[in-house]
Design an enzyme around this catalytic site. Sequence first.
Site, PDB file in Angstrom:
ATOM      1  N   SER A 164       0.835  -1.199   0.000  1.00  0.00           N
ATOM      2  CA  SER A 164       0.000   0.000   0.000  1.00  0.00           C
ATOM      3  C   SER A 164       0.875   1.257   0.000  1.00  0.00           C
ATOM      4  CB  SER A 164      -0.964  -0.051   1.190  1.00  0.00           C
ATOM      5  OG  SER A 164      -1.987   0.895   1.057  1.00  0.00           O
ATOM      6  N   ASP A 264      -9.342  -5.136  -5.177  1.00  0.00           N
ATOM      7  CA  ASP A 264      -8.691  -3.942  -4.623  1.00  0.00           C
ATOM      8  C   ASP A 264      -8.996  -2.738  -5.520  1.00  0.00           C
ATOM      9  OD1 ASP A 264      -7.045  -2.025  -3.504  1.00  0.00           O
ATOM     10  OD2 ASP A 264      -5.176  -3.112  -3.870  1.00  0.00           O
ATOM     11  N   HIS A 296      -7.811  -5.499  -0.797  1.00  0.00           N
ATOM     12  CA  HIS A 296      -6.578  -4.807  -0.426  1.00  0.00           C
ATOM     13  C   HIS A 296      -5.946  -5.454   0.809  1.00  0.00           C
ATOM     14  CE1 HIS A 296      -3.898  -1.394  -0.729  1.00  0.00           C
ATOM     15  NE2 HIS A 296      -4.113  -1.074   0.534  1.00  0.00           N
TER      16      HIS A 296
END
Length: 322
Positions: A164, A264, A296
């Site tokens: 991320s 995601d 995610h």
Amino acid sequence: MAEADDSIARALSPFLRIHKDGRVERLMGTDRVPPSMDPASPVLSKDVVVSPEPAISVRLYLPNSPSPSSPKLPVLVYFHGGGFVIETTESPTYHNYLSALAAEARVVVVSVEYRRAPEHPLPAAYDDSWAAIKWVGAHSSGQGHEGWLNDHADLTRVYFGGDSAGANIAHHMGLRFGEIESSNGTGIGIDLAGLILVHPYFWGDDPLPEEATEPERRALLEGLWRLANPTATGCDDPHINPAKDPGLLKMGCSRVLVCVAEEDPGRQRGWHYKEVMEKCGWKGEVEVTEAKGEGHVFHLMNPASENSVAMMKRLVKFMNNQ
């Protein structure tokens, strides 16, 4: 003492609230676990201060039972996720995952504790991460301050990785490394073998084909970016949108692994990253691997799932140059 003003100035659910008195209340990613020096554990870990001011530290992970005469191990410098605003190296989520990855891949992991927004907006996280990388490089002669790196780290096989926002950091550290290497003949004491970008936090002002267009979903991702980097002009800033970065040719390695997840919101950005890097003239290779039916950072939420195990095996193969 005056009573704290608990009225909310800004809320960014589910991550944090900012109170009018300036207090930042983080709503997730606040649990912490200590490192482990249990001799029965497959991986040892400890916290080490890199810099007292600004406050930068790392949590080191070392597969157990290596001797000084054993072959040295590759190094993964890892940057945790959390939108630049939550999570730490002490999070049980990251501690458990990186312990398992160190054991499976037989690598030394350097997990970087960087300063977070909004108290410390970007480029603080980038600068802290670079300081940690230089600290690792200072052990190249075997005479650094940290014995684990002196004795067990092969600094000719270093990887930068993260998930991320941490993957965003890893990308920019790769660019910074390449720029330094090209302009400084002595380098910083490491060789960058590759990047691992897991569900990278990249975005843009305009949606890509097949990318989410729901205003609420896009507003959350854009709001996180503006909180992390309030001086940015928007989500076409090169720090969040690699397609707008004219300096991609500076990338300091020739191998990049990008992991995306089908559900995601940032999935298309991972695939687009491959296209952008291939078209910019950079001579390296980007491989993308996709987990079907996952969201995610699913691997952190459910590390024992079939897709999580498969993803870890892919990371291990990448760091073992397979």
